[in-house]
Design a protein around this motif. Structure first.
Motif, PDB file in Angstrom:
ATOM      1  N   ALA A  47      36.090  39.933  50.569  1.00 27.49           N
ATOM      2  CA  ALA A  47      35.453  39.845  49.547  1.00 27.49           C
ATOM      3  C   ALA A  47      35.923  40.367  48.097  1.00 27.49           C
ATOM      4  CB  ALA A  47      33.893  40.131  49.747  1.00 27.49           C
ATOM      5  N   ALA A  48      35.345  39.829  47.243  1.00 22.48           N
ATOM      6  CA  ALA A  48      35.852  40.200  45.645  1.00 22.48           C
ATOM      7  C   ALA A  48      34.656  41.449  45.247  1.00 22.48           C
ATOM      8  CB  ALA A  48      35.865  39.239  44.590  1.00 22.48           C
ATOM      9  N   ALA A  49      33.588  41.237  45.854  1.00 22.59           N
ATOM     10  CA  ALA A  49      32.557  42.289  45.641  1.00 22.59           C
ATOM     11  C   ALA A  49      31.989  42.104  44.297  1.00 22.59           C
ATOM     12  CB  ALA A  49      32.792  43.396  46.352  1.00 22.59           C
ATOM     13  N   MET A  50      31.911  40.991  43.828  1.00 19.70           N
ATOM     14  CA  MET A  50      31.249  41.096  42.386  1.00 19.70           C
ATOM     15  C   MET A  50      29.659  40.873  42.413  1.00 19.70           C
ATOM     16  SD  MET A  50      33.419  38.482  40.274  1.00 19.70           S
ATOM     17  CE  MET A  50      33.304  37.117  41.456  1.00 19.70           C
ATOM     18  N   GLN A  90      29.272  48.082  35.686  1.00 17.65           N
ATOM     19  CA  GLN A  90      28.449  47.242  35.228  1.00 17.65           C
ATOM     20  C   GLN A  90      28.581  46.884  33.738  1.00 17.65           C
ATOM     21  OE1 GLN A  90      24.433  48.029  36.255  1.00 17.65           O
ATOM     22  NE2 GLN A  90      23.655  46.053  35.804  1.00 17.65           N
ATOM     23  N   ASN A  91      29.992  46.251  33.775  1.00 20.06           N
ATOM     24  CA  ASN A  91      30.509  46.170  32.469  1.00 20.06           C
ATOM     25  C   ASN A  91      30.443  44.634  31.968  1.00 20.06           C
ATOM     26  OD1 ASN A  91      31.989  47.288  30.186  1.00 20.06           O
ATOM     27  ND2 ASN A  91      33.672  47.410  31.443  1.00 20.06           N
ATOM     28  N   GLY A  92      29.639  43.909  32.601  1.00 20.32           N
ATOM     29  CA  GLY A  92      29.330  42.774  32.397  1.00 20.32           C
ATOM     30  C   GLY A  92      30.582  41.601  32.946  1.00 20.32           C
ATOM     31  N   GLU A 153      26.213  42.201  34.429  1.00 19.34           N
ATOM     32  CA  GLU A 153      26.595  41.935  35.610  1.00 19.34           C
ATOM     33  C   GLU A 153      27.471  42.924  36.202  1.00 19.34           C
ATOM     34  OE1 GLU A 153      25.537  37.717  36.583  1.00 19.34           O
ATOM     35  OE2 GLU A 153      27.532  37.499  35.833  1.00 19.34           O
ATOM     36  N   GLY A 154      27.941  43.097  37.478  1.00 21.78           N
ATOM     37  CA  GLY A 154      28.461  44.279  37.878  1.00 21.78           C
ATOM     38  C   GLY A 154      29.715  43.948  39.142  1.00 21.78           C
ATOM     39  N   GLN A 155      30.336  44.841  39.633  1.00 21.30           N
ATOM     40  CA  GLN A 155      31.191  44.720  40.770  1.00 21.30           C
ATOM     41  C   GLN A 155      31.405  46.111  41.388  1.00 21.30           C
ATOM     42  OE1 GLN A 155      35.335  44.159  40.339  1.00 21.30           O
ATOM     43  NE2 GLN A 155      35.454  44.760  38.282  1.00 21.30           N
ATOM     44  N   LEU A 156      31.838  45.889  42.728  1.00 20.45           N
ATOM     45  CA  LEU A 156      32.113  47.074  43.270  1.00 20.45           C
ATOM     46  C   LEU A 156      33.414  47.101  44.077  1.00 20.45           C
ATOM     47  CD1 LEU A 156      31.241  46.855  46.572  1.00 20.45           C
ATOM     48  CD2 LEU A 156      28.954  47.574  45.473  1.00 20.45           C
ATOM     49  N   ASP A 157      34.208  48.032  44.533  1.00 20.52           N
ATOM     50  CA  ASP A 157      35.362  47.990  45.415  1.00 20.52           C
ATOM     51  C   ASP A 157      34.808  48.014  47.014  1.00 20.52           C
ATOM     52  OD1 ASP A 157      38.458  49.151  45.273  1.00 20.52           O
ATOM     53  OD2 ASP A 157      37.460  48.854  47.423  1.00 20.52           O
ATOM     54  N   ASN A 158      35.022  46.683  47.400  1.00 22.24           N
ATOM     55  CA  ASN A 158      34.144  46.394  48.889  1.00 22.24           C
ATOM     56  C   ASN A 158      35.087  47.303  49.863  1.00 22.24           C
ATOM     57  OD1 ASN A 158      36.962  45.065  48.176  1.00 22.24           O
ATOM     58  ND2 ASN A 158      36.417  43.756  50.002  1.00 22.24           N
ATOM     59  N   ARG A 159      36.122  47.849  49.859  1.00 22.00           N
ATOM     60  CA  ARG A 159      36.943  48.351  50.672  1.00 22.00           C
ATOM     61  C   ARG A 159      36.510  49.922  51.021  1.00 22.00           C
ATOM     62  NH1 ARG A 159      42.829  45.231  51.431  1.00 22.00           N
ATOM     63  NH2 ARG A 159      41.810  43.206  51.575  1.00 22.00           N
ATOM     64  N   GLU A 160      36.402  50.325  49.401  1.00 25.35           N
ATOM     65  CA  GLU A 160      36.107  51.875  49.432  1.00 25.35           C
ATOM     66  C   GLU A 160      34.664  51.868  49.910  1.00 25.35           C
ATOM     67  OE1 GLU A 160      38.592  52.989  45.376  1.00 25.35           O
ATOM     68  OE2 GLU A 160      36.366  52.839  45.399  1.00 25.35           O
ATOM     69  N   LEU A 161      33.704  50.949  49.748  1.00 23.60           N
ATOM     70  CA  LEU A 161      32.559  50.961  49.985  1.00 23.60           C
ATOM     71  C   LEU A 161      32.455  50.993  51.647  1.00 23.60           C
ATOM     72  CD1 LEU A 161      29.217  50.912  49.353  1.00 23.60           C
ATOM     73  CD2 LEU A 161      29.619  48.314  49.888  1.00 23.60           C
ATOM     74  N   LEU A 162      33.333  50.142  52.320  1.00 28.93           N
ATOM     75  CA  LEU A 162      33.229  50.078  53.627  1.00 28.93           C
ATOM     76  C   LEU A 162      33.617  51.392  54.291  1.00 28.93           C
ATOM     77  CD1 LEU A 162      34.605  46.575  54.450  1.00 28.93           C
ATOM     78  CD2 LEU A 162      32.327  47.210  54.850  1.00 28.93           C
ATOM     79  N   ARG A 229      36.659  43.311  32.900  1.00 26.48           N
ATOM     80  CA  ARG A 229      35.498  43.151  33.697  1.00 26.48           C
ATOM     81  C   ARG A 229      35.883  41.580  34.265  1.00 26.48           C
ATOM     82  NH1 ARG A 229      34.979  43.409  28.572  1.00 26.48           N
ATOM     83  NH2 ARG A 229      33.381  44.649  28.534  1.00 26.48           N
ATOM     84  N   PRO A 230      35.076  41.313  35.388  1.00 29.65           N
ATOM     85  CA  PRO A 230      35.400  39.943  35.922  1.00 29.65           C
ATOM     86  C   PRO A 230      35.315  38.854  34.870  1.00 29.65           C
ATOM     87  CG  PRO A 230      33.910  41.182  37.315  1.00 29.65           C
ATOM     88  CD  PRO A 230      34.031  42.035  36.065  1.00 29.65           C
TER      89      PRO A 230
END
Ligand code: FAD
Length: 362
Positions: A47-50, A90-92, A153-162, A229-230
């Motif tokens: 995932a892109a995890a937006m 959370q940079n929009g 809007e925000g996003q995170l790093d999916n793999r770092e989270l996992l 930002r995305p």
């Protein structure tokens, strides 16, 4: 009296979140996953995890948006509580279109205006002309003269989270079994534990109406690109987004194809994704393609999630579709209430479906 053991099937996104919450509540937790600990076969890995409830609102129901708003508020604390750092911002986000696709921009804006009417205090957006776009994201190709800016809007790093969820869960005593595919039927006597099925698309045998929606993404290292930002490109044939992660890494995605085909990224999709990225920023030309991944999003007929009881001791959480990261804080909190308190005000608040959408064969 010690708390009853919990068994979780699936160590993807929701399985890991639940495992950590349960062990923190003092339960003895065991998790089985069919893959290795990297869970390369999960939707969560690709995932892109937006975390983009407003942008997603143009094609989704209000309760999903509400869960997304809740998620944006919850993620910062959830991430802070983890031992390892996880990229979160959370940079929009920005929505752009080529000038000959102006009607797409107008349509998107009219949908946003509708959403804003339902969530007046939560949602802001701004129409940008080129001068304002330059101030916010000056590197976007000069042919893009207008944009919509969604500052929350925000996003995170999916793999770092996992990784971070796994590390903390292991440290607190969760027992993980890898390369261990399971079906609900493998657990006969459930009288002394609770079982929670978080297998995403792997739950197909017990959730008849579950389907996969194929998505393809490309990870690029592009030192010449400094997007902050995305960015979503509205396009009649291939709507795409670019999500800048840490260290000049960009996730370019994602196709949305009604197919359970999990095979490699197609030539057509790669061409579309990369040329769209190049049209937004010519610096992608010298980028390096690190990975191309295809994976299916676990989806139920109405594309909405369920937290359902199969019986008094077996629960299933599924259907997170293309919104897993965005809505998982809401799903997690509602699931913890349902599983351990037998009812959930949050599930009611967010109209989360609790009935099984199928005849179960467990
Ligand atoms: C291309 C793409 C882009 C996406 N982008 C976003 C985005 O930008 N924002 C967002 O919010 N969401 C996004 N998503 C959606 C998000 O990834 C999913 O909604 C989420 O990962 C679903 O979580 P899950 O835990 O239900 O399933 P998964 O993350 O798929 O995890 C399921 C786990 O169950 C395991 N499993 C399967 N079968 C078995 C079995 N028989 N026994 C044991 N274990 C089993 C699998 O190995 C896997 O680890 C995207 C998804 C894709 C594919």
């Amino acid at each position: 009296m010690s708390k009853e053991p919990i068994i979780i099937l699936g160590a993807g996104l929701i399985g890991r979140l639940l495992a950590l919450s349960c062990v923190k509540e003092g339960y003895q937790v065991t998790v089985y996953d069919q893959g290795a600990s990297s869970v390369k076969g999960s939707a969560a890995y690709t995932a892109a995890a937006m975390l983009a409830p407003l942008a997603e609102s143009v094609a989704t129901e209000n309760n999903i948006i509400e869960m997304g708003i809740y998620g944006l508020k919850r993620w910062p604390d959830m991430i802070k509580s983890l031992s390892k750092p996880v990229f979160f911002q959370q940079n929009g986000s920005l929505i752009v279109w080529h000038s000959h696709d102006q009607s797409l921009g107008k349509h998107f804006q009219s949908q946003l205006t509708k959403t804003q009417a339902s969530f007046p205090s939560e949602f802001l957006y701004e129409k940008l002309d080129r001068a304002k776009l330059n101030q916010i994201e000056g590197e976007i190709d000069h042919r893009f003269r207008e944009a919509l800016y969604l500052p929350n809007e925000g996003q995170l790093d999916n793999r770092e989270l996992l990784d971070a969820l796994l590390e903390d869960a292991v440290r607190l005593g969760v027992q993980f079994y890898w390369e261990s595919p399971k079906e609900i039927n493998d657990f006969k006597d459930t009288s002394y534990f609770k079982l929670i099925d978080c297998r995403g698309l792997g739950a197909k045998k017990s959730l008849e109406t579950l389907r996969g929606v194929r998505g393809e993404v490309i990870r690029v290292f592009a030192p010449e690109v400094n997007l902050k930002r995305p960015i979503r490109l509205l396009h009649p044939r291939y709507p795409i987004y670019i999500a800048p992660k840490d260290k000049q890494m960009f996730v370019i995605g994602a196709t949305e194809i009604e197919s359970e085909d999990n095979s490699e990224v197609s030539v057509r999709s790669a061409l579309e994704l990369l040329s769209a990225a190049f049209s937004l920023h010519s610096g992608f030309a010298e980028g390096r393609i690190l990975e191309m991944n295809a994976q299916c999003r676990p989806s139920l007929p109405n594309n909405a999630p369920i937290i359902a009881k199969i019986n008094e001791r077996i629960f299933t959480i599924n259907g997170l579709y293309r919104h897993g990261f965005m809505i998982s804080p809401a799903i997690l909190d509602a699931a913890m209430e349902m599983i351990f308190k037998n009812q959930s005000t949050l599930a009611q608040q967010f109209s989360i479906e609790s009935a099984l959408p199928y005849a179960s064969h467990h």
